[in-house]
Design an enzyme around this catalytic site. Structure first.
Site, short mmCIF file in Angstrom:
data_model
loop_
_atom_site.label_atom_id
_atom_site.label_comp_id
_atom_site.label_asym_id
_atom_site.label_seq_id
_atom_site.Cartn_x
_atom_site.Cartn_y
_atom_site.Cartn_z
N PRO A 23 39.60 42.90 32.53
CA PRO A 23 39.71 42.10 33.75
C PRO A 23 38.48 42.30 34.63
CG PRO A 23 41.16 44.03 33.83
CD PRO A 23 40.62 43.95 32.44
N TYR A 181 42.90 51.29 44.09
CA TYR A 181 43.69 50.24 44.74
C TYR A 181 45.12 50.76 44.97
CZ TYR A 181 39.46 47.73 43.66
OH TYR A 181 38.14 47.36 43.60
N ARG A 323 31.08 44.55 30.95
CA ARG A 323 29.76 43.97 31.16
C ARG A 323 29.14 43.43 29.87
NH1 ARG A 323 28.22 49.27 34.40
NH2 ARG A 323 29.86 49.95 32.95
C1 FNR Z 1 35.22 45.01 36.98
N1 FNR Z 1 36.26 45.85 36.66
C2 FNR Z 1 37.55 45.50 37.01
N2 FNR Z 1 38.59 46.29 36.63
C3 FNR Z 1 39.86 45.90 36.87
O1 FNR Z 1 40.78 46.63 36.50
N3 FNR Z 1 40.12 44.71 37.50
C4 FNR Z 1 39.12 43.89 37.90
O2 FNR Z 1 39.37 42.78 38.40
C5 FNR Z 1 37.79 44.32 37.73
N4 FNR Z 1 36.72 43.59 38.21
C6 FNR Z 1 35.45 43.88 37.78
C7 FNR Z 1 34.41 42.99 38.08
C8 FNR Z 1 33.15 43.22 37.55
C9 FNR Z 1 32.04 42.24 37.85
C10 FNR Z 1 32.91 44.34 36.73
C11 FNR Z 1 31.56 44.59 36.10
C12 FNR Z 1 33.92 45.23 36.48
C13 FNR Z 1 36.06 46.97 35.75
C14 FNR Z 1 36.01 46.47 34.29
O3 FNR Z 1 37.24 45.86 33.92
C15 FNR Z 1 35.71 47.60 33.31
O4 FNR Z 1 36.77 48.51 33.32
C16 FNR Z 1 34.40 48.31 33.67
O5 FNR Z 1 33.38 47.39 33.95
C17 FNR Z 1 33.98 49.25 32.57
O6 FNR Z 1 33.75 48.54 31.38
P1 FNR Z 1 32.22 48.13 30.89
O7 FNR Z 1 31.70 47.16 31.87
O8 FNR Z 1 31.43 49.40 30.87
O9 FNR Z 1 32.45 47.54 29.52
C1 XEN Z 2 35.75 52.46 39.18
C2 XEN Z 2 35.15 51.22 38.55
C3 XEN Z 2 35.54 50.01 39.31
C4 XEN Z 2 34.84 48.75 38.86
N1 XEN Z 2 35.31 47.61 39.62
C5 XEN Z 2 36.63 47.38 39.60
C6 XEN Z 2 37.20 46.36 40.29
C7 XEN Z 2 36.38 45.39 41.06
C8 XEN Z 2 35.04 45.96 41.38
C9 XEN Z 2 34.40 46.72 40.26
C10 XEN Z 2 38.66 46.18 40.22
O1 XEN Z 2 39.33 47.00 39.61
N2 XEN Z 2 39.21 45.14 40.81
#
Ligand code: FNR
Ligand code: XEN
Length: 356
Positions: A23, A181, A323
């Site tokens: 997500p 959160y 990413r």
């Molecule tokens: C996130 N991540 C994130 N996690 C989550 O639980 N809900 C979310 O809506 C978001 N939003 C979010 C936006 C963006 C732009 C990024 C880059 C990351 C965290 C994401 O789901 C993931 O757990 C982390 O980015 C680590 O994985 P990668 O990026 O190292 O593959």
């Molecule tokens: C601790 C890593 C958190 C990465 N992000 C997670 C988000 C949004 C911003 C980026 C999330 O969980 N909604």
């Protein structure tokens, strides 16, 4: 052990492979409603071959948004734009999932490209809510301390949003209990200083999450999987620990949760996160082994062989890409070629000539 391109079944839902899109907030909704950006963003990743596409943190009430651009399911009129996207995802072989969320004390900030700072009520923001009046950043004003009655209302908001997710065609639901959160902020002693039934002991700090999960499971159909994303550790002395995550995972499993999505951190700006390739995989491995529940591994998983090793060695049931999937929507198809499994991830007919 299974391969990255083997299917995976939970309850009545089968994924075509073990690759999911994590997500990721796009901050591109209008009054909580998904836009064409979401159709193209999520749709491209279904075309790219992922088995599971998890729609970003979607707020169950307006105060639960991180930014004004967050997705929401607090209104019936937020269902249709998501339903359209899900019809597309399904027509390209992906299972559509959604992450229901409440940002708690980390709410009311600007979009990242607008600086990401706190937006006060006087500038169109709102007062964040939390287990205790302890701000995430020490210099910020304290969030509103939720009363027991307000907690019951919020649980109702999760339940109503889950019903709307079903109406939008989702087949997989994830509750967001990570990254500082609302749910995670109840787990962690760093943010939960309550002295009532929702604070203090492990039982009390996990009560809000367990009660909410139970209520959601009652309305989420038996045939569909329910997952929970945990921050499995705060990476900070005196904070939430992996051992507590394993115990919470056991209790969530007993409430009908099918999979723990194992992330970490986000609960304190002072955390010392050992970020590096696959750094959260050991968390998914420990939860899977010690709590006896399926897990997803996430975090700096970027290479096909790395992802395949995680699944083959039973360290997690799924790998989620963040990413890497933003950089390359076709990551799964490229990985299939790299692993000699081309037939497992055929291109859409429109793109066949690119692979002839
Ligand atoms: C996130 N991540 C994130 N996690 C989550 O639980 N809900 C979310 O809506 C978001 N939003 C979010 C936006 C963006 C732009 C990024 C880059 C990351 C965290 C994401 O789901 C993931 O757990 C982390 O980015 C680590 O994985 P990668 O990026 O190292 O593959
Ligand atoms: C601790 C890593 C958190 C990465 N992000 C997670 C988000 C949004 C911003 C980026 C999330 O969980 N909604």
């Amino acid at each position: 052990m299974p391969h990255l391109f083997d299917s995976f079944t939970l309850r009545g839902v089968t994924l075509r492979n073990r690759i999911g899109v994590s997500p990721m907030c796009q901050y591109s909704s209008e009054d909580g409603r998904a836009t064409d950006w979401h159709l193209v963003h999520l749709g491209a990743r279904a075309v790219g071959g992922a088995g599971l596409i998890i729609c970003e943190a979607t707020a169950v009430e307006p105060r639960g948004r991180i930014t004004p651009g967050d997705a929401g399911l607090w209104c019936d009129d937020q269902v249709e734009t998501l339903a359209r996207i899900n019809r597309f995802l399904r027509s390209h072989g992906a299972v559509a999932a959604i992450q229901l969320a409440h940002a708690g004390r980390k709410a009311s900030t600007a979009r990242p490209w607008e600086g990401g700072g706190r937006v006060p009520a006087s500038a169109g923001g709102w007062t964040p809510v939390a287990p205790s009046p302890v701000p995430f950043h020490p210099d910020d004003p304290p969030p509103h301390e939720l009363t027991a009655a307000e907690l019951a209302e919020l649980q109702g908001a999760f339940v109503t949003a889950a019903r709307r997710a079903l109406a939008a065609g989702y087949e997989w639901l994830e509750l967001h209990a990570a990254h500082g959160y609302l749910m995670h902020s109840f787990h962690s002693p760093l943010s939960n200083r309550r002295t009532d039934a929702y604070g203090g002991s492990f039982e009390n700090r996990t009560r809000f999450t367990l009660e909410t999960t139970r209520a959601v499971r009652r309305v989420w159909p038996e045939r569909l999987p329910l997952a929970v994303r945990l921050s499995c550790t705060d990476w900070y002395d005196g904070g939430w620990t992996l051992e507590e995550s394993v115990e919470l995972a056991r209790r969530l499993r007993d409430e009908g949760v099918d999979l723990i999505d194992c992330s970490s951190g986000g609960g304190t700006p002072h955390a010392r996160v050992p970020a590096g390739a696959g750094f959260q995989v050991p968390l998914a491995e420990a939860v899977r082994r010690d709590a006896g529940i399926a897990t997803a591994a996430v975090g700096l998983i970027t290479e096909p062989m790395q992802a395949d090793e995680i699944v083959r060695n039973g360290r997690a049931d799924l790998v989620l890409l963040g990413r890497a999937a933003l950089r390359n929507p076709h990551w799964p198809r490229d990985a299939a070629r790299a692993l000699g499994a081309t037939a497992a991830c055929p291109p859409p007919v429109q793109y066949a000539r690119a692979y002839a």
